[in-house]
Design an enzyme around this catalytic site. Structure first.
Site, PDB file in Angstrom:
ATOM      1  N   ASP A  32       0.849  -1.189   0.000  1.00  0.00           N
ATOM      2  CA  ASP A  32       0.000   0.000   0.000  1.00  0.00           C
ATOM      3  C   ASP A  32       0.888   1.244   0.000  1.00  0.00           C
ATOM      4  O   ASP A  32       1.875   1.306   0.740  1.00  0.00           O
ATOM      5  CB  ASP A  32      -0.900  -0.032   1.241  1.00  0.00           C
ATOM      6  CG  ASP A  32      -2.045   0.951   1.166  1.00  0.00           C
ATOM      7  OD1 ASP A  32      -1.784   2.171   1.019  1.00  0.00           O
ATOM      8  OD2 ASP A  32      -3.202   0.522   1.281  1.00  0.00           O
ATOM      9  N   ASN A  88     -13.427  -3.408   2.947  1.00  0.00           N
ATOM     10  CA  ASN A  88     -14.538  -2.458   3.023  1.00  0.00           C
ATOM     11  C   ASN A  88     -15.449  -2.607   1.805  1.00  0.00           C
ATOM     12  O   ASN A  88     -14.965  -2.771   0.686  1.00  0.00           O
ATOM     13  CB  ASN A  88     -14.002  -1.030   3.076  1.00  0.00           C
ATOM     14  CG  ASN A  88     -13.045  -0.820   4.225  1.00  0.00           C
ATOM     15  OD1 ASN A  88     -13.234  -1.342   5.306  1.00  0.00           O
ATOM     16  ND2 ASN A  88     -11.990  -0.064   3.985  1.00  0.00           N
ATOM     17  N   GLN A  95     -14.990   2.281   1.807  1.00  0.00           N
ATOM     18  CA  GLN A  95     -14.393   1.899   0.520  1.00  0.00           C
ATOM     19  C   GLN A  95     -14.170   3.148  -0.320  1.00  0.00           C
ATOM     20  O   GLN A  95     -15.088   3.949  -0.509  1.00  0.00           O
ATOM     21  CB  GLN A  95     -15.297   0.907  -0.215  1.00  0.00           C
ATOM     22  CG  GLN A  95     -14.675   0.362  -1.485  1.00  0.00           C
ATOM     23  CD  GLN A  95     -15.551  -0.678  -2.173  1.00  0.00           C
ATOM     24  OE1 GLN A  95     -16.699  -0.908  -1.825  1.00  0.00           O
ATOM     25  NE2 GLN A  95     -14.982  -1.325  -3.183  1.00  0.00           N
ATOM     26  N   HIS A 101     -10.712  -5.356  -2.856  1.00  0.00           N
ATOM     27  CA  HIS A 101      -9.343  -5.538  -2.378  1.00  0.00           C
ATOM     28  C   HIS A 101      -9.382  -5.864  -0.889  1.00  0.00           C
ATOM     29  O   HIS A 101     -10.263  -5.436  -0.164  1.00  0.00           O
ATOM     30  CB  HIS A 101      -8.465  -4.318  -2.663  1.00  0.00           C
ATOM     31  CG  HIS A 101      -8.972  -3.023  -2.136  1.00  0.00           C
ATOM     32  ND1 HIS A 101     -10.046  -2.347  -2.694  1.00  0.00           N
ATOM     33  CD2 HIS A 101      -8.559  -2.257  -1.096  1.00  0.00           C
ATOM     34  CE1 HIS A 101     -10.259  -1.226  -2.023  1.00  0.00           C
ATOM     35  NE2 HIS A 101      -9.367  -1.158  -1.044  1.00  0.00           N
ATOM     36  N   HIS A 103      -7.105  -5.785   2.534  1.00  0.00           N
ATOM     37  CA  HIS A 103      -5.917  -5.229   3.183  1.00  0.00           C
ATOM     38  C   HIS A 103      -5.283  -6.285   4.087  1.00  0.00           C
ATOM     39  O   HIS A 103      -5.975  -6.914   4.888  1.00  0.00           O
ATOM     40  CB  HIS A 103      -6.295  -4.025   4.060  1.00  0.00           C
ATOM     41  CG  HIS A 103      -6.783  -2.851   3.307  1.00  0.00           C
ATOM     42  ND1 HIS A 103      -5.977  -1.784   2.996  1.00  0.00           N
ATOM     43  CD2 HIS A 103      -8.009  -2.562   2.796  1.00  0.00           C
ATOM     44  CE1 HIS A 103      -6.683  -0.879   2.331  1.00  0.00           C
ATOM     45  NE2 HIS A 103      -7.921  -1.331   2.196  1.00  0.00           N
TER      46      HIS A 103
END
Length: 137
Positions: A32, A88, A95, A101, A103
């Protein structure tokens, strides 16, 4: 299907460079750019799914197995004290990129990542109502 205007489609398919830590035919996993903690990465499918509700069940299973495998490696290599998986769905849930996706967030004592919430309360009556609503066919 990929979306031409989706940044995660472009990253997952190698059109935009990323700090990739894993890749297979279905997923790209990359660090990230704005990490919550050291080693924070994202599991992103190469095909476009806006959120969990659109994600194919087989890919959902693969994502969780991949999260376990990479989380285990991150704990061993980075020496984290714990681990968060965060996903999310929808703007109200936080989101911001509407491509599914997951995390992967290694956690360290006193890391200040702040991924917590203030526990609420629920009455026995409300709890019973929720059980009834959520178990109804």
């Amino acid at each position: 299907m990929k979306h031409d205007d989706c940044i995660f489609c472009k990253i997952a398919n190698g059109e935009i460079p990323s700090s990739t830590i894993y890749e297979d035919e279905d997923f790209r996993v990359f660090l990230d750019l704005n990490p919550a903690a050291r080693g924070h990465a994202l599991i992103v499918p190469k095909e476009h799914y806006a959120d969990l509700f659109e994600l194919d069940e087989e890919l959902c299973k693969k994502a969780m197995v991949l999260a376990k495998r990479l989380g285990t490696k991150m704990k061993e290599v980075l020496g984290s004290d714990g681990f968060n998986l965060m996903q999310n769905n929808g703007e109200a849930a936080g989101q911001t990129v509407f491509h599914f996706h997951l995390h992967l967030i290694p956690r360290y004592e006193d890391d200040k990542a702040g991924i917590t919430w203030k526990p609420g309360s629920v009455s026995p009556e409300e709890r019973e109502e929720l059980v009834n609503l959520l178990t109804k066919e």
